[in-house]
Design a protein around this motif. Structure first.
Motif, PDB file in Angstrom:
ATOM      1  N   LYS A 146      48.521  38.111  31.824  1.00 11.22           N
ATOM      2  CA  LYS A 146      48.313  39.544  31.593  1.00 11.22           C
ATOM      3  C   LYS A 146      46.971  40.024  32.132  1.00 11.22           C
ATOM      4  O   LYS A 146      46.852  41.154  32.597  1.00 11.22           O
ATOM      5  N   PHE A 147      45.968  39.157  32.044  1.00 11.40           N
ATOM      6  CA  PHE A 147      44.622  39.543  32.480  1.00 11.40           C
ATOM      7  C   PHE A 147      44.080  38.466  33.421  1.00 11.40           C
ATOM      8  O   PHE A 147      43.257  37.627  33.027  1.00 11.40           O
ATOM      9  N   PRO A 148      44.529  38.455  34.661  1.00 11.66           N
ATOM     10  CA  PRO A 148      44.108  37.404  35.609  1.00 11.66           C
ATOM     11  C   PRO A 148      42.607  37.411  35.895  1.00 11.66           C
ATOM     12  O   PRO A 148      42.056  36.388  36.305  1.00 11.66           O
ATOM     13  N   PHE A 149      41.966  38.535  35.653  1.00  8.15           N
ATOM     14  CA  PHE A 149      40.533  38.618  35.935  1.00  8.15           C
ATOM     15  C   PHE A 149      39.728  37.709  35.004  1.00  8.15           C
ATOM     16  O   PHE A 149      38.613  37.308  35.338  1.00  8.15           O
ATOM     17  N   ILE A 150      40.320  37.367  33.842  1.00  9.34           N
ATOM     18  CA  ILE A 150      39.632  36.467  32.915  1.00  9.34           C
ATOM     19  C   ILE A 150      39.397  35.110  33.565  1.00  9.34           C
ATOM     20  O   ILE A 150      38.326  34.505  33.428  1.00  9.34           O
ATOM     21  N   ARG A 151      40.393  34.630  34.271  1.00 13.06           N
ATOM     22  CA  ARG A 151      40.253  33.340  34.951  1.00 13.06           C
ATOM     23  C   ARG A 151      39.149  33.404  36.010  1.00 13.06           C
ATOM     24  O   ARG A 151      38.382  32.449  36.194  1.00 13.06           O
ATOM     25  N   ILE A 152      39.060  34.543  36.699  1.00 10.76           N
ATOM     26  CA  ILE A 152      38.024  34.713  37.716  1.00 10.76           C
ATOM     27  C   ILE A 152      36.640  34.704  37.072  1.00 10.76           C
ATOM     28  O   ILE A 152      35.692  34.096  37.596  1.00 10.76           O
ATOM     29  N   SER A 157      31.556  32.080  36.126  1.00 12.47           N
ATOM     30  CA  SER A 157      30.534  31.588  35.204  1.00 12.47           C
ATOM     31  C   SER A 157      30.206  30.126  35.478  1.00 12.47           C
ATOM     32  O   SER A 157      29.039  29.715  35.472  1.00 12.47           O
ATOM     33  N   LYS A 158      31.240  29.318  35.722  1.00  9.34           N
ATOM     34  CA  LYS A 158      31.004  27.911  36.052  1.00  9.34           C
ATOM     35  C   LYS A 158      30.249  27.782  37.363  1.00  9.34           C
ATOM     36  O   LYS A 158      29.372  26.910  37.514  1.00  9.34           O
TER      37      LYS A 158
END
Length: 239
Positions: A146-152, A157-158
């Motif tokens: 639903k929110f692919p930007f979270i993975r980005i 961050s890593k």
């Protein structure tokens, strides 16, 4: 002649008297030193007393080590209520629930588990309440869908933590976009770094390029009028 002999006798007598006097002084000095050494020796513990003190210290150490060993053996034997009471005393009620959920009821069983939190990674509705109590929140694949930007964001961050590249400008750009989108169009704010970046884009790329970027990257760049005033103001300062 007689007078001279008498004079010699008197001189010898005086010399002997002085010698006796000096010998008396030496004897008194020796007696005083002997008395001082005796007092000093009397204040020091004897070899036997030192031995007793050392044996006392060693005995205390042995008792202490024995107490620790006994305590360790006692803790290792805890199970059931004794074990849960120890866990509650040291770590609280949430730790007990985590132990009970995995049927960990003794120290021996607990020591055989490498990580007691691994089971919380399971995707089960029964664990939701316990995860909330433990402060553990796992992101499911549905959320990423639903929110692919979270993975980005997680990947970014890593990357920041492991890479030596300077991400200062990129961080400021992302911060400006997020803050402006949250605050609303009337509350858009741009710090000096963003103004300088926008002025460079306008000068090097022209108005068409500036408008194109402003339309496709919302909440990042100020309006054309604002950036024109900023450039004019900067030229006045240079002049």
């Amino acid at each position: 002649m007689v007078q001279q002999q008498l004079s010699n006798i008197n001189e010898n007598t005086n010399t002997n008297t002085n010698t006796i006097s000096n010998d008396n002084d030496v004897n008194e000095y020796i007696d005083a030193e002997t008395s001082t050494m005796s007092n000093a020796n009397s204040s020091l513990p004897s070899l036997s007393e030192k031995g007793k003190q050392n044996r006392t210290v060693e005995s205390s150490k042995m008792l202490s080590d024995s107490s620790i060993t006994n305590l360790t053996e006692e803790v290792l034997s805890f199970h059931g209520d004794e074990f849960y009471n120890l866990v509650e005393e040291q770590y609280g009620n949430v730790a007990i629930e985590i132990m009970e959920a995995q049927d960990i009821s003794s120290v021996e069983c607990f020591l055989e588990i490498n990580n007691i939190f691994i089971f919380l990674e399971l995707d089960s509705d029964d664990l939701i309440s316990l995860k909330k109590k433990a402060g553990i929140y796992l992101i499911s694949d549905d959320i990423f869908g639903k929110f692919p930007f979270i993975r980005i964001i997680i990947t970014y961050s890593k990357l920041i933590m492991t890479n030596k590249i300077d991400f200062t400008i990129l961080n400021i750009i992302l911060k400006t976009i997020f803050n402006n989108l949250i605050s609303g169009e009337r509350g858009y704010r741009y710090d000096n770094t963003i103004r300088q970046f926008a002025a460079s884009v306008y000068i090097l790329g022209g108005r068409t390029t500036y408008d194109f970027l402003r339309l496709n990257i919302p909440a990042l760049l100020p309006s054309v009028q604002i950036i024109q005033l900023y450039i004019a103001s900067s030229k006045n300062h240079l002049m």
